[in-house]
Structures are given as structure tokens and as C-alpha cells.
Design a protein around this motif. Sequence first.
Motif, PDB file in Angstrom:
ATOM      1  N   ARG A 205       0.730  -1.258  -0.169  1.00  0.00           N
ATOM      2  CA  ARG A 205      -0.114   0.283  -0.274  1.00  0.00           C
ATOM      3  C   ARG A 205       0.866   1.255  -0.001  1.00  0.00           C
ATOM      4  NH1 ARG A 205      -2.148  -0.067   4.652  1.00  0.00           N
ATOM      5  NH2 ARG A 205      -2.054  -2.000   5.548  1.00  0.00           N
ATOM      6  N   SER A 206       2.132   1.019   0.246  1.00  0.00           N
ATOM      7  CA  SER A 206       2.667   2.402   0.387  1.00  0.00           C
ATOM      8  C   SER A 206       3.435   2.643  -0.688  1.00  0.00           C
ATOM      9  CB  SER A 206       3.913   2.157   1.407  1.00  0.00           C
ATOM     10  OG  SER A 206       3.790   2.256   2.723  1.00  0.00           O
ATOM     11  N   SER A 209       0.239   4.455  -2.541  1.00  0.00           N
ATOM     12  CA  SER A 209      -0.026   5.695  -2.694  1.00  0.00           C
ATOM     13  C   SER A 209       0.989   6.603  -2.015  1.00  0.00           C
ATOM     14  CB  SER A 209      -0.529   5.865  -1.136  1.00  0.00           C
ATOM     15  OG  SER A 209       0.534   5.484  -0.174  1.00  0.00           O
ATOM     16  N   LYS A 211       3.338   7.048   0.407  1.00  0.00           N
ATOM     17  CA  LYS A 211       3.779   7.413   1.493  1.00  0.00           C
ATOM     18  C   LYS A 211       3.568   5.758   2.630  1.00  0.00           C
ATOM     19  CE  LYS A 211      -1.093   8.642   3.278  1.00  0.00           C
ATOM     20  NZ  LYS A 211      -2.224   9.433   3.430  1.00  0.00           N
ATOM     21  N   GLU A 213       2.358   3.563   4.847  1.00  0.00           N
ATOM     22  CA  GLU A 213       1.606   3.374   4.727  1.00  0.00           C
ATOM     23  C   GLU A 213       1.443   2.345   6.741  1.00  0.00           C
ATOM     24  OE1 GLU A 213      -1.249   3.614   4.623  1.00  0.00           O
ATOM     25  OE2 GLU A 213      -1.018   4.969   2.251  1.00  0.00           O
TER      26      GLU A 213
END
Length: 306
Positions: A205-206, A209, A211, A213
Motif C-alpha cells: 500500500r505504501s 500511495s 507514503k 502506511e
Amino acid sequence: MEHTYAQIGHLVHRTPVLSSRLINEISGAEVYFKCENFQKSGSFKMRGALNAISNLSSAQQRSGVVTHSSGNFGQAVALSAANLGVEAHIVMPINAPDVKKKAVTQYGGNIIQCEATLEARERNAGNIVASKGASFLHPSNQIEVILGNATAGMELLQDHPELDVLMTPVGGGGLLAGNALAAHYFGQDCTVIGAEPALVDDAYRSLLSGKIEGNTRTDTIADGLRTTLGSVNFPIITQLVDQIIRVEEDEIISALKLVWERLKIIIEPSCAVPVAALLKEPEKFRGKRVGIILSGGNVDLSKLPF
């Protein structure tokens, strides 16, 4: 990185590289397993711990070191510190495997137990820094640790410079970032892939995105991968890692059993994760030469999932 290897190469094992005809047939790839389960302290983390402690000044070494770890980095710091005559304090979550707690104690480390949250780990480690003047060693988000970790991939690429893919598990990100650097500097157009439990898919997910997570749960069988990325390793991963493949718990267990049965070696669940990724997406690896870092072999034999 050559300087790092010159500094710690004589203090660590140059671990063997194994292959399996059956796994090659199943995956359709030519797979090389870098066996860091045979490393001192039982995992690749010996490399980063030794490099981090070796880079401290004499005064800093006299004041001791502290880290927080679910096990493998704690073991590595305890053993590295003992070898270098440095006192080591290891903050461990209460759900860390007993076999890893026992090893830390046997290596001479002082264990401080805490709740199984990153906040609790960091708070307890900070208290020791404040009270004892010890130097904090981060398990994955410190450049000296990352560069030490990179020597595993460097060795693998020295043995097999033709690798098309280098794959590692990802938890805190120190192994993935280090070996991404190794592939970048020593590989020949070598793609780097991380593998992660779907239950704790913060790295996946990082990357999406842009950033760092977090995770809302930490109950994966891959106990070494329950932590999250950090500010030092995340930019390296963002720049040099092609993708993160997520795998389910049953896929991790199946891969773990396959390696035990076919390679005849003991690995822990965390390092079965990239093997599970290889088997989950064979079309991605078919016809390619794939290097996999088997990150560790510290297993509680009383709690095997099969």
C-alpha cells in the motif's frame, strides 16, 4: 558497499546458494536460494547488526547498544555485541517466539519485554537510551544496517551475476532496500521484487500511495514481517523496487513446507513468503533466473504449522 563488505565480510558466513529441480519445474524458473538461514545467529540480520555496531565510536560502544526486535535482529545484535565486547539491551514484544527470546538470552543480551505495538517498542527503547546512554540500532531503518544487509545480495550476484530477478521478503524494509541497492550496483538489469503477507501489506500500500502506511493487525504467521517501512529505506524501495507481491497465510505455509521437504533445510515462515510469491505468480517468473534471499531459520519447533 565494498567498504561495508571489507569491514564485516570476515565476521559473517558466506552462505551457500542452493537450487531445487522440482521447484524449478513447478515455477518454470531457474531459482537460486541464498541461504541466510545458515548465517551466524540464524538470519541475514547479523550482517546489518555487525556493520552498525562496527561503525560506532569506542565511546559509544562502551555505553552499549539497544534495539527493539521480534527476534532475529535482537539475536543478531546480542551476538554481534558479545563478539565486540559491547553490552546489548533488546526490547522484545510479548508475542515474540520463545525460541528467539531464548537465543537472545543465550547470546548475552538483556531482554526488556513490552506490548506488541511499535509504540511500546519505541518507548521502551527510548527509555534505555535516556537512562543508560546506549546507542539505538534500528532493525531496518538505519543506513549502516541496510548496507550490511546488502552484502547478502552482493554475494549472490557475485555467484550468479546473470540473475533477472532478485526477491526478498519485506517487513521493516531493511532487507529489501539493501538488496535493491545490491541489484542496482552489481546486477545486470536485475529486477527487484518484494514479497509480503496480505495480512500486513503496508509495503504494498505504501508503494501505491507514495507514503508510509501502517497495519491494523499483526497476526501473520510470518512474525518477522509484522513491522512497517521507515523513512530511510522507503525512498530506496520507492526508487529501486519494481513491485510487491502479496501472499495469503495458507500460501506461506505451503511454501514453507515445500522448502523443508525439497531443499531439506529449516527456514522460518517469514522467508517462505518470497517462495510463496514465486509459486503464486509463475507467469511472472517463467523462463527467468530468480534469486531469493532465504532470510532466516529461527523456528520454534513446538509451533510448526504443519
